[in-house]
Structures are given as structure tokens and as C-alpha cells.
Design a protein around this motif. Sequence first.
Motif, PDB file in Angstrom:
ATOM      1  N   PHE A  11       5.824  -4.774  -5.139  1.00  0.00           N
ATOM      2  CA  PHE A  11       7.192  -4.542  -4.681  1.00  0.00           C
ATOM      3  C   PHE A  11       8.198  -5.083  -5.687  1.00  0.00           C
ATOM      4  CE2 PHE A  11       7.266  -8.947  -3.503  1.00  0.00           C
ATOM      5  CZ  PHE A  11       8.606  -9.294  -3.443  1.00  0.00           C
ATOM      6  N   PHE A  12       7.756  -5.960  -6.554  1.00  0.00           N
ATOM      7  CA  PHE A  12       8.659  -6.638  -7.476  1.00  0.00           C
ATOM      8  C   PHE A  12       8.685  -5.993  -8.862  1.00  0.00           C
ATOM      9  CE2 PHE A  12      10.576  -9.852  -9.988  1.00  0.00           C
ATOM     10  CZ  PHE A  12      11.492 -10.430  -9.132  1.00  0.00           C
ATOM     11  N   CYS A  13       7.546  -5.940  -9.537  1.00  0.00           N
ATOM     12  CA  CYS A  13       7.509  -5.406 -10.915  1.00  0.00           C
ATOM     13  C   CYS A  13       7.169  -3.915 -10.944  1.00  0.00           C
ATOM     14  CB  CYS A  13       6.544  -6.203 -11.782  1.00  0.00           C
ATOM     15  SG  CYS A  13       4.789  -5.971 -11.388  1.00  0.00           S
ATOM     16  N   LEU A  14       6.811  -3.335  -9.796  1.00  0.00           N
ATOM     17  CA  LEU A  14       6.516  -1.915  -9.636  1.00  0.00           C
ATOM     18  C   LEU A  14       5.248  -1.462 -10.364  1.00  0.00           C
ATOM     19  CD1 LEU A  14      10.187  -0.616  -9.861  1.00  0.00           C
ATOM     20  CD2 LEU A  14       8.814  -0.968  -7.785  1.00  0.00           C
ATOM     21  N   LEU A  15       4.396  -2.409 -10.701  1.00  0.00           N
ATOM     22  CA  LEU A  15       3.093  -2.085 -11.278  1.00  0.00           C
ATOM     23  C   LEU A  15       2.277  -1.336 -10.235  1.00  0.00           C
ATOM     24  CD1 LEU A  15       0.825  -2.574 -13.489  1.00  0.00           C
ATOM     25  CD2 LEU A  15       0.191  -4.546 -12.081  1.00  0.00           C
ATOM     26  N   GLU A  16       1.635  -0.240 -10.647  1.00  0.00           N
ATOM     27  CA  GLU A  16       0.748   0.504  -9.760  1.00  0.00           C
ATOM     28  C   GLU A  16      -0.693   0.222 -10.134  1.00  0.00           C
ATOM     29  OE1 GLU A  16       1.590   4.678  -9.797  1.00  0.00           O
ATOM     30  OE2 GLU A  16       3.652   4.389  -9.144  1.00  0.00           O
ATOM     31  N   LEU A  17      -1.525   0.010  -9.122  1.00  0.00           N
ATOM     32  CA  LEU A  17      -2.954  -0.222  -9.327  1.00  0.00           C
ATOM     33  C   LEU A  17      -3.737   0.653  -8.355  1.00  0.00           C
ATOM     34  CD1 LEU A  17      -2.867  -4.124  -9.485  1.00  0.00           C
ATOM     35  CD2 LEU A  17      -3.217  -2.583 -11.410  1.00  0.00           C
ATOM     36  N   GLU A  18      -4.876   1.129  -8.816  1.00  0.00           N
ATOM     37  CA  GLU A  18      -5.743   1.944  -7.956  1.00  0.00           C
ATOM     38  C   GLU A  18      -7.186   1.744  -8.381  1.00  0.00           C
ATOM     39  OE1 GLU A  18      -5.613   6.247  -8.739  1.00  0.00           O
ATOM     40  OE2 GLU A  18      -4.280   5.759 -10.402  1.00  0.00           O
ATOM     41  N   GLY A  19      -8.099   2.369  -7.661  1.00  0.00           N
ATOM     42  CA  GLY A  19      -9.518   2.256  -8.000  1.00  0.00           C
ATOM     43  C   GLY A  19     -10.111   0.928  -7.562  1.00  0.00           C
ATOM     44  N   TRP A  20      -9.680   0.425  -6.427  1.00  0.00           N
ATOM     45  CA  TRP A  20     -10.139  -0.870  -5.930  1.00  0.00           C
ATOM     46  C   TRP A  20     -11.586  -0.811  -5.478  1.00  0.00           C
ATOM     47  CZ3 TRP A  20      -7.179  -5.147  -6.368  1.00  0.00           C
ATOM     48  CH2 TRP A  20      -5.842  -4.953  -6.690  1.00  0.00           C
ATOM     49  N   VAL A  21     -12.295  -1.905  -5.698  1.00  0.00           N
ATOM     50  CA  VAL A  21     -13.639  -2.101  -5.157  1.00  0.00           C
ATOM     51  C   VAL A  21     -13.615  -3.417  -4.381  1.00  0.00           C
ATOM     52  CG1 VAL A  21     -14.797  -0.761  -6.959  1.00  0.00           C
ATOM     53  CG2 VAL A  21     -14.473  -3.201  -7.278  1.00  0.00           C
ATOM     54  N   HIS A  58       0.855  -1.188   0.000  1.00  0.00           N
ATOM     55  CA  HIS A  58       0.000   0.000   0.000  1.00  0.00           C
ATOM     56  C   HIS A  58       0.892   1.240   0.000  1.00  0.00           C
ATOM     57  CE1 HIS A  58      -3.341   2.473   2.160  1.00  0.00           C
ATOM     58  NE2 HIS A  58      -3.478   2.540   0.853  1.00  0.00           N
ATOM     59  N   CYS A  59       0.695   2.097  -0.982  1.00  0.00           N
ATOM     60  CA  CYS A  59       1.494   3.329  -1.099  1.00  0.00           C
ATOM     61  C   CYS A  59       0.561   4.479  -1.465  1.00  0.00           C
ATOM     62  CB  CYS A  59       2.618   3.149  -2.109  1.00  0.00           C
ATOM     63  SG  CYS A  59       2.107   2.431  -3.673  1.00  0.00           S
ATOM     64  N   PRO A  60      -0.305   4.882  -0.537  1.00  0.00           N
ATOM     65  CA  PRO A  60      -1.315   5.895  -0.845  1.00  0.00           C
ATOM     66  C   PRO A  60      -0.709   7.274  -1.124  1.00  0.00           C
ATOM     67  CG  PRO A  60      -1.225   5.512   1.504  1.00  0.00           C
ATOM     68  CD  PRO A  60      -0.303   4.505   0.864  1.00  0.00           C
ATOM     69  N   ALA A  61      -1.417   8.030  -1.927  1.00  0.00           N
ATOM     70  CA  ALA A  61      -1.076   9.430  -2.165  1.00  0.00           C
ATOM     71  C   ALA A  61      -2.180  10.277  -1.538  1.00  0.00           C
ATOM     72  CB  ALA A  61      -0.988   9.688  -3.668  1.00  0.00           C
ATOM     73  N   ASP A  62      -1.954  11.565  -1.434  1.00  0.00           N
ATOM     74  CA  ASP A  62      -2.930  12.451  -0.791  1.00  0.00           C
ATOM     75  C   ASP A  62      -4.325  12.327  -1.389  1.00  0.00           C
ATOM     76  OD1 ASP A  62      -1.045  13.407   0.967  1.00  0.00           O
ATOM     77  OD2 ASP A  62      -0.546  15.148  -0.269  1.00  0.00           O
ATOM     78  N   ASN A  63      -4.408  12.281  -2.704  1.00  0.00           N
ATOM     79  CA  ASN A  63      -5.716  12.224  -3.354  1.00  0.00           C
ATOM     80  C   ASN A  63      -6.036  10.836  -3.905  1.00  0.00           C
ATOM     81  OD1 ASN A  63      -3.758  12.368  -5.301  1.00  0.00           O
ATOM     82  ND2 ASN A  63      -4.853  13.800  -6.619  1.00  0.00           N
ATOM     83  N   GLU A  64      -5.209   9.844  -3.589  1.00  0.00           N
ATOM     84  CA  GLU A  64      -5.432   8.467  -4.046  1.00  0.00           C
ATOM     85  C   GLU A  64      -5.161   7.502  -2.891  1.00  0.00           C
ATOM     86  OE1 GLU A  64      -2.526   8.728  -7.152  1.00  0.00           O
ATOM     87  OE2 GLU A  64      -4.063   8.977  -8.684  1.00  0.00           O
TER      88      GLU A  64
END
Length: 147
Positions: free
Chosen positions: A63-73, A50-56
Amino acid sequence: MSSIEVIKNRFESYDTMYNHDSRVHTFANWPFQEGCNCTPDKMADAGLVHCPADNEPDVVCCFFCLLELEGWVPDDDPWHEHIKRSPTCAFLLLKKEFTELTVSELFHLEKERVKAFIKKVSSMKMAEFRDGLDKAQKSIQSKLHPD
């Protein structure tokens, strides 16, 4: 998408994230704690941090391939979402638990993690370069063909 500096900092700090519990601890403020598919434990199982940003608040990164994902349900399956977007992530393709790896296998895995980092940063640099070229081309065209 994160900046190159953020990706570099993550890469340097994520060498401790081979440990499942270390990944789980990053989800202390995760919005989905139980009663759903994307619990902290399941997110960590999929190699996510988990690496949250202020607005996300729901941004995660492998941690391995550095793929970022957001918008989870709540119904999202972390493993499925990760492998769908990064099918060659070596962490996801592991056939055994991290604690069962030999030293040789660990070195090979870490080499793959470094390669993923280089590929990600190179891709970002190329995108920046292309954007710069596009701007320069538009500037030259506007000077050659003023309205």
C-alpha cells in the motif's frame, strides 16, 4: 504489471491501508490462510494488500511503495520478499507502530508515500516513452533500408 490507471486507483484508495486490519480484510480470498508463512496476518504485517487479477489470484501490492508481488508459495516470508525487492520502502523502515506516530511523523510518512507513487508512475511513463522511441526507430530504419 499493472497499468498506470490501476496504480493511480490503488494509490488513491490505499490511504486507508495504514490500518493493519484494513489490509488483513483484503485477504478474504487469499489461497494461503494458515499453516504457512504467508498468512493474511503476516502479509498485512509486511504492508501488503491482496489485489488479485482474473488470471493472477495471488497478486499483492504494498500500500505504501506500490511494489507488486506474485507467485507466492507457502514457505515465502512476506517481510523478506518485500524488503528484498523494495529495501527503501518507508513503511518497512518504520521503527514504531502506526498508532504511535506523531502527526508530524505521519505527514512525513505520507509525503514519502506520495514520492513513491510519483516515482513508480514516472518510471512507467519513461518505459512507455522508450518503447515508443524503439518502435519509431525501427519504422524509420525499415523505410530507409527496405529488405
